[in-house]
Design a protein around this motif. Structure first.
Motif, PDB file in Angstrom:
ATOM      1  N   GLN A 167      11.687  -1.825  16.810  1.00 30.56           N
ATOM      2  CA  GLN A 167      11.054  -2.129  16.375  1.00 30.56           C
ATOM      3  C   GLN A 167      10.481  -0.439  15.588  1.00 30.56           C
ATOM      4  O   GLN A 167      11.406   0.540  15.848  1.00 30.56           O
ATOM      5  N   PRO A 168      10.203  -1.221  14.426  1.00 33.30           N
ATOM      6  CA  PRO A 168       9.885   0.483  13.619  1.00 33.30           C
ATOM      7  C   PRO A 168       9.217   1.353  14.025  1.00 33.30           C
ATOM      8  O   PRO A 168       8.032   1.381  15.134  1.00 33.30           O
ATOM      9  N   GLN A 169       9.411   2.608  14.145  1.00 35.19           N
ATOM     10  CA  GLN A 169       9.271   3.920  14.831  1.00 35.19           C
ATOM     11  C   GLN A 169       9.502   4.579  16.192  1.00 35.19           C
ATOM     12  O   GLN A 169      10.193   5.172  16.690  1.00 35.19           O
TER      13      GLN A 169
ATOM     14  N   ALA B  58      10.878   1.973   6.201  1.00 32.58           N
ATOM     15  CA  ALA B  58       9.602   1.205   6.496  1.00 32.58           C
ATOM     16  C   ALA B  58       9.216   0.793   7.464  1.00 32.58           C
ATOM     17  O   ALA B  58       7.776   0.772   8.047  1.00 32.58           O
ATOM     18  N   GLN B  59       9.264  -0.591   6.504  1.00 33.52           N
ATOM     19  CA  GLN B  59       8.830  -2.106   7.455  1.00 33.52           C
ATOM     20  C   GLN B  59       9.301  -2.455   9.177  1.00 33.52           C
ATOM     21  O   GLN B  59       9.366  -3.434   9.336  1.00 33.52           O
ATOM     22  N   GLY B  60      11.052  -1.563   8.951  1.00 30.31           N
ATOM     23  CA  GLY B  60      11.713  -1.702  10.216  1.00 30.31           C
ATOM     24  C   GLY B  60      13.057  -2.836   9.896  1.00 30.31           C
ATOM     25  O   GLY B  60      12.625  -3.265   8.748  1.00 30.31           O
TER      26      GLY B  60
ATOM     27  N   LEU C  98      13.836  -5.470  10.876  1.00 29.33           N
ATOM     28  CA  LEU C  98      13.862  -6.695  10.261  1.00 29.33           C
ATOM     29  C   LEU C  98      12.293  -7.174   9.681  1.00 29.33           C
ATOM     30  O   LEU C  98      11.829  -8.163   9.626  1.00 29.33           O
ATOM     31  N   GLY C  99      11.540  -6.504   9.214  1.00 31.15           N
ATOM     32  CA  GLY C  99       9.871  -6.925   8.693  1.00 31.15           C
ATOM     33  C   GLY C  99      10.949  -6.712   7.547  1.00 31.15           C
ATOM     34  O   GLY C  99       9.913  -6.758   6.149  1.00 31.15           O
TER      35      GLY C  99
ATOM     36  N   PRO D  97      12.349  -7.638   3.689  1.00 24.88           N
ATOM     37  CA  PRO D  97      12.750  -9.510   3.831  1.00 24.88           C
ATOM     38  C   PRO D  97      14.324  -8.628   3.089  1.00 24.88           C
ATOM     39  O   PRO D  97      15.182  -9.711   3.227  1.00 24.88           O
TER      40      PRO D  97
ATOM     41  N   PRO E 291       3.229  -0.101  10.386  1.00 25.96           N
ATOM     42  CA  PRO E 291       4.715  -0.154   9.973  1.00 25.96           C
ATOM     43  C   PRO E 291       5.618  -1.362  10.609  1.00 25.96           C
ATOM     44  O   PRO E 291       5.444  -1.780  11.446  1.00 25.96           O
ATOM     45  N   GLY E 292       6.357  -2.589  10.115  1.00 29.56           N
ATOM     46  CA  GLY E 292       6.539  -3.632  10.326  1.00 29.56           C
ATOM     47  C   GLY E 292       5.949  -4.808  10.746  1.00 29.56           C
ATOM     48  O   GLY E 292       6.511  -5.216  11.490  1.00 29.56           O
ATOM     49  N   PHE E 293       4.620  -5.089   9.914  1.00 25.97           N
ATOM     50  CA  PHE E 293       3.657  -6.159  10.055  1.00 25.97           C
ATOM     51  C   PHE E 293       3.850  -7.173  10.140  1.00 25.97           C
ATOM     52  O   PHE E 293       3.443  -7.869  10.523  1.00 25.97           O
ATOM     53  N   LEU E 294       4.683  -6.856   9.047  1.00 22.73           N
ATOM     54  CA  LEU E 294       5.568  -8.674   8.689  1.00 22.73           C
ATOM     55  C   LEU E 294       6.605  -9.536   9.962  1.00 22.73           C
ATOM     56  O   LEU E 294       6.478 -10.063   9.903  1.00 22.73           O
ATOM     57  N   SER E 295       6.945  -8.304  11.136  1.00 20.74           N
ATOM     58  CA  SER E 295       7.939  -9.040  11.222  1.00 20.74           C
ATOM     59  C   SER E 295       6.895  -8.640  12.949  1.00 20.74           C
ATOM     60  O   SER E 295       7.254  -9.115  13.785  1.00 20.74           O
TER      61      SER E 295
ATOM     62  N   THR F 266       3.970  -3.715  21.457  1.00 18.30           N
ATOM     63  CA  THR F 266       4.072  -3.887  20.576  1.00 18.30           C
ATOM     64  C   THR F 266       3.565  -4.621  19.591  1.00 18.30           C
ATOM     65  O   THR F 266       4.046  -4.673  18.189  1.00 18.30           O
TER      66      THR F 266
ATOM     67  N   LYS G 110       5.762 -11.754  -2.161  1.00 15.30           N
ATOM     68  CA  LYS G 110       6.820 -12.730  -2.099  1.00 15.30           C
ATOM     69  C   LYS G 110       5.436 -13.654  -3.001  1.00 15.30           C
ATOM     70  O   LYS G 110       6.327 -14.574  -3.307  1.00 15.30           O
TER      71      LYS G 110
END
Lengths: 349, 432
Positions: free
Chosen positions: A171-173, A190-192, A194-195, A197, B251-255, B263, B414
Motif C-alpha cells: 500500500q502506498p504511504q 507516489a502512486q505506490g 502497484l499503482g 503503470p 496516493p495510489g488511487f489507480l490501484s 485502504t 493514458k
C-alpha cells in the motif's frame, strides 16, 4: 570425462529396455514382430479381458478428464464463434470475428508481451537465485532443514493469500514496504508500487519470484540428490576446486531438472492469473494485464463471453505451441535414447 | 474361483455405477423440490456487514413465521462477489429465487434471455405506491423488479476535515470544487479518494460531468440510440481531465479498490484519511462496515450534490444515480414473489431506513431515515427534474465496460476526452 561415462552406462541400459517395446514400424527385426504377433493371437481372449479391466479402472479418470477438460475446451471453441452475453441461447453466429477483435485489441497484444516478460523474467531471476540457494543449502550445515523450510513456505501459501498479504504490504504511504524504505530515507513511488503503470509489472514479477523461488529450490535440491557422490570424490582427488566441481559436474548433471523446471515455470507464467488479479486486477492502465486476466475481465466484467472464449482459445493455442516446441527442442534430449548425443563426444574423445 | 472374482467385479461395477449416478442425480435436482411440504426460497443480498446483515436475517425469519412451510435460504455477500456469482448463476440458469437487479441494459438482457419474472400483475398493489421510482425496471410497460432503494450519487464528505481546512460551504460549482480541493491540500489533507482500481468509481466522474454537460434530450437519445456523437460527451472528458490534472486524489488511487477494506476509497473516507469521495447512496452503510465502532464517519458525515458545470446544457439539479430492486427468477415459486413484495412493505422499509441501509422507496418509510446526510440526499433525489441511471447500468456491461476502462485510463493519464467517446461508440456499434 567421468560423468559422461557414467551417464552413458545408465542411458545404454535404459535404451535397451526401450528397444524391447514391440515396434511395428521397425523393419530391422521382422522375426521378433512375427513372434509377438503370434503370441498376441494366442492370448487374445485373455488380452480382451485385460483391456476391459484396464478400461474399467481408468474410466473414472477418463470421465473426469472428459467432463472437466475436454468438454470445457470444446465449449470454449463453440462460444468463441458466437456473440454471447453469458446467458440465454447461442444464436448470434459471428464466425471468426471474435478472434479478430481479440487480436486487434491492443490490450490483448500488450497482455501477450506481459506474459512473455514474465516468462523471461521468472527464468532470468529464479534460475540463478534458485540455483545459488540450492547449492548453498546442499552443503552440510546446522540449520539446513529449517532454512529449506523457510525458503519453501511461500510456495505452500495459497496464491490468493500471498497476493492479499503483498497487496497490503505494498500500500502506498501506509504499507509496510513504504514505511520501511521511508525510514531509510527513500521515498516510495507516489502512486505506490502497484499503482504506477511503469513499475506495476516489475512489482508483480518480484512477488512472483518470492512466491515461486521455493519450488525452484526444492526441485534443484532434489536434482542435486541424484548427483552421485563418487563424482565429487573423484573430482576432489583430481584437485578440482569447489567452483570447478559445481560448474563441470553439478550443473551439467542438474540439466534435466533445470529443463523440467523451466517448462513448469513457462507454463505457469503463461497462465498467470491469480496473483495479477489480486494485486492489480490487470491495471493500472492495463500495465499488468495477462492473457488470462484479459479473458476473465472480458467475460465476467463486460459479459463479452464470445470474445473471452476466443481469447481463451488463443491462449490455449499459444500455450500448446510453446509447450510442444519446448518438449521437442529442449526436453527431448532428456528422454531420447542417446546414441546421437553421445556419438560426437566419443569422436572427440 | 472364477465365479467368486466375477461376483466381486460385478459388485465393484455396481458400486462405482451407483456412485457415478448418484453424483449426477444430486447435481440436477431443483432447489425448490419439496420433500416434506416446505418451499425453499434462495435469497441473495449484499448487506454483508453488521446491523444490515442481522436485520435481513430477522426479516427472513419474520417472513417464515407468517408464511407456513416457507424456508428462506439467506446468502449475504460482498457486493462485487455477489455480481460475479450472479453472472455465473445466470449462465447456468440456476438463478437464486430473489435477487438484486440494477435495471437498465443489464435487466433488459436478462429479460430477453427469459430469466426474470414479470411482476406487473402480482405486485400491482406495490407498484401503485412505488410509482415513478420503478421506471428504471420497466421494459415495454412491464415491471420486472421492485426497487427498495434509490439514490443519487454525490460527494460524501468529512465535515470536520472541511472545517479544519477552512472550507465553510459545500462546493456548488466546478470551480468551488477545485478551490475546496486546493484548500484541503494546503491544509495537508488529501482531498478526494477514488477507487480507480475498480474502474467504475472513476467512471462516475465522467458520467456526472456528462449529465451536467449534455441536455436532457441528448442523454435520453444517446441511451436509446447508443450514440455518443454529441460534443457534450467530449466536454465531459475535458472537465474530468481538468480535475485529474490538479491531483486531488489519494496516493495510489489507480490501484485503490472501491469499498473493500480500510485502504479502499470508502475506507479512507471512513477513517478520516481523505476529505471526500464521490459515491452512491450506499456509502454510509459501507463506511459503517469499515470502521471498528460500526459508525463510519458518524456525525461528521456530509453530502453535497455533484457541482454545476458552467456552460453545461444539463440541468444542474438533475441527478445521476441508481437503485437496487428485488427481482424474482422466472422459475421461482409464488412465495418468492410474496417475499419480494414483503421486502418493499412499510414494515421492512422502515427498519431498512432506520438502519441507514439505503434510501427507501416506500413513501411511508421516508420519514424513518435517521441519517441527516441521507435525508438531504433524499430531498435532492425527490426534487430532481430528471434522473439518469448510471451509464454502465443503462448501456449494459459491454458498452459500460469499454467506457469504464477508457475512463480509468484517463485517470492514469493514458487517454484523452476523445478516446473515451470513441471507445464507447466502438463498443456500442458492436452491440447494434
Amino acid at each position: 570425462m567421468i560423468p559422461t561415462v557414467a551417464q552413458e552406462v545408465s542411458f545404454v541400459s535404459s535404451s535397451r529396455t526401450d528397444d524391447a517395446d514391440p515396434n511395428p514400424v521397425s523393419v530391422t527385426q521382422p522375426t521378433r514382430i512375427k513372434s509377438v504377433k503370434a503370441k498376441e493371437r494366442r492370448r487374445k481372449p485373455a488380452d480382451k479381458r485385460k483391456n476391459l479391466e484396464i478400461l474399467f479402472f481408468i474410466s473414472p479418470a477418463l470421465i473426469l478428464i472428459a467432463v472437466f477438460m475436454l468438454l470445457p475446451i470444446i465449449q470454449a471453441v463453440r462460444f468463441s464463434v458466437y456473440n454471447w452475453k453469458g446467458f440465454g441461447p447461442l444464436v448470434d453466429f459471428v464466425g471468426l470475428k471474435n478472434y479478430a477483435r481479440v487480436l486487434q485489441n491492443e490490450v490483448f497484444t500488450d497482455a501477450m508481451i506481459h506474459n512473455l516478460i514474465i516468462i523471461g523474467g521468472s527464468i532470468a531471476l529464479q534460475l540463478p537465485i534458485g540455483l545459488g540457494i540450492a547449492l548453498l543449502l546442499n552443503r552440510k550445515m546446522k540449520i539446513q532443514s529449517l532454512l529449506r523450510t523457510i525458503i519453501f513456505v511461500p510456495y505452500v501459501l495459497s496464491e490468493v493469500i500471498a497476493g492479499v498479504i503483498w497487496f497490503q504490504l505494498l500500500q502506498p504511504q501506509y504499507g509496510v514496504v513504504d514505511t520501511i524504505i521511508s525510514k531509510l530515507g527513500i521515498q516510495g513511488p507516489a502512486q505506490g508500487w502497484l499503482g504506477t503503470p511503469e513499475l506495476a509489472l516489475w512489482t508483480v514479477l518480484a512477488v512472483l519470484t518470492w512466491k515461486y523461488l521455493g519450488l525452484a529450490v526444492i526441485l534443484f535440491l532434489a536434482g542435486l540428490q541424484g548427483v552421485p557422490s563418487e563424482l565429487y570424490e573423484a573430482a576432489q582427488i583430481d584437485g578440482a576446486s569447489w567452483w570447478q566441481i559445481q560448474r563441470k559436474i553439478t550443473i551439467p548433471l542438474l540439466g534435466p531438472t533445470l529443463r523440467t523446471w523451466g517448462f513448469l515455470s513457462m507454463i505457469g507464467s503463461l497462465q498467470l492469473f491469480d496473483m495479477v488479479w489480486i494485486l492489480t486486477g490487470g491495471g493500472p492502465a492495463n500495465s499488468t494485464t495477462t492473457m488470462a486476466s484479459f479473458l476473465v475481465s472480458e467475460g465476467t466484467k463486460r459479459q463479452n463471453f464470445g470474445v473471452a472464449a476466443a481469447a481463451s482459445v488463443i491462449l490455449f493455442v499459444v500455450a500448446l505451441i510453446l509447450a510442444v516446441s519446448y518438449q521437442q527442442f529442449v526436453l527431448k534430449r532428456d528422454s531420447q535414447p542417446d546414441d546421437e548425443r553421445t556419438k560426437p563426444k566419443k569422436v572427440k574423445a | 474361483m472364477l465365479s467368486k472374482s466375477r461376483t466381486a467385479k460385478m459388485l465393484a461395477l455396481a458400486a462405482t455405477g451407483s456412485l457415478l449416478f448418484s453424483g449426477c442425480a444430486s447435481g440436477s435436482d431443483t432447489p425448490e423440490a419439496s420433500t416434506n411440504g416446505t418451499t425453499t426460497i434462495t435469497w441473495w443480498h449484499n448487506s454483508n456487514n453488521g446491523e444490515g446483515k442481522a436485520y435481513y436475517e430477522k426479516v427472513a425469519k419474520d417472513f417464515e413465521a407468517t408464511h407456513q412451510g416457507v424456508d428462506i435460504e439467506v446468502n449475504a455477500m460482498q457486493h462485487e462477489d455477489m455480481l460475479t456469482k450472479l453472472d455465473a448463476a445466470f449462465q447456468s440458469g440456476d438463478t437464486p429465487d430473489v435477487y438484486m437487479e440494477r435495471g437498465g441494459g443489464e435487466l433488459a438482457a436478462h429479460v430477453e434471455a427469459g430469466l426474470t419474472k414479470d411482476l406487473s400483475e402480482q405486485a400491482s398493489e406495490e407498484l401503485k405506491f412505488l410509482g415513478d421510482t420503478a421506471g428504471g425496471w420497466q421494459i415495454d410497460g412491464k415491471t420486472y423488479a421492485l426497487p427498495y432503494s434509490l439514490g443519487a450519487a454525490g460527494f460524501w464528505y468529512n465535515k470536520a476535515l472541511f472545517k479544519k481546512a477552512g472550507v465553510d460551504k459545500a462546493p456548488e460549482t466546478w470551480q468551488d470544487l477545485l478551490d475546496a480541493s486546493d484548500k484541503l491540500k494546503k491544509a495537508g489533507i488529501t482531498p478526494i479518494s477514488v477507487g480507480a482500481g475498480d474502474k467504475w468509481p472513476a467512471a462516475h466522474y465522467w458520467y456526472y460531468a456528462a449529465v451536467r454537460e449534455c441536455a436532457q434530450q441528448t442523454l435520453a437519445d444517446s441511451v436509446t440510440n447508443m450514440d455518443f456523437s454529441d460534443q457534450c460527451f467530449v466536454k465531459a472528458g475535458e472537465d474530468v481531465d481538468q480535475l485529474i490534472k490538479t491531483e486531488p486524489f489519494n496516493p495510489g488511487f489507480l490501484s485503490t479498490p472501491a469499498q473493500s477494506g480500510p485502504t479502499s476509497a470508502s475506507g479512507l473516507l471512513a477513517t478520516g484519511k481523505v476529505a471526500m469521495e464521490l459515491a452512491g447512496h450506499w456509502e454510509p452503510g459501507v463506511m459503517q462496515g469499515l470502521t471498528e465502532d460500526g459508525k463510519g464517519l458518524g456525525k461528521n458525515t456530509g453530502w453535497f450534490s455533484f457541482p454545476a458545470i458552467e456552460g453545461g446544457q444539463g440541468d444542474p439539479k438533475a441527478q445521476l444515480g441508481g437503485g437496487d430492486a428485488w427481482a424474482v427468477a422466472q422459475d421461482a415459486p409464488d412465495e418468492a414473489v410474496e417475499f419480494a413484495k414483503y421486502m418493499v412493505s412499510e414494515k421492512v422499509q422502515k427498519g431498512f431506513a432506520e438502519l441507514d441501509m439505503g434510501l427507501p422507496t416506500n413513501p411511508k418509510a421516508k420519514d424513518s431515515v435517521a441519517d441527516p446526510a441521507l435525508v438531504s440526499m433524499m430531498d435532492v433525489r425527490d426534487k430532481a427534474p430528471y434522473f439518469q441511471l448510471y451509464f454502465d447500468t443503462a448501456f449494459g456491461a459491454s458498452v459500460g465496460g469499454a467506457m469504464n476502462d477508457q475512463i480509468a485510463l484517463l485517470f492514469a493519464g493514458k487517454s484523452d476526452a476523445q478516446k473515451i467517446v470513441d471507445a464507447s461508440q466502438d463498443a456500442a456499434d458492436l452491440e447494434k
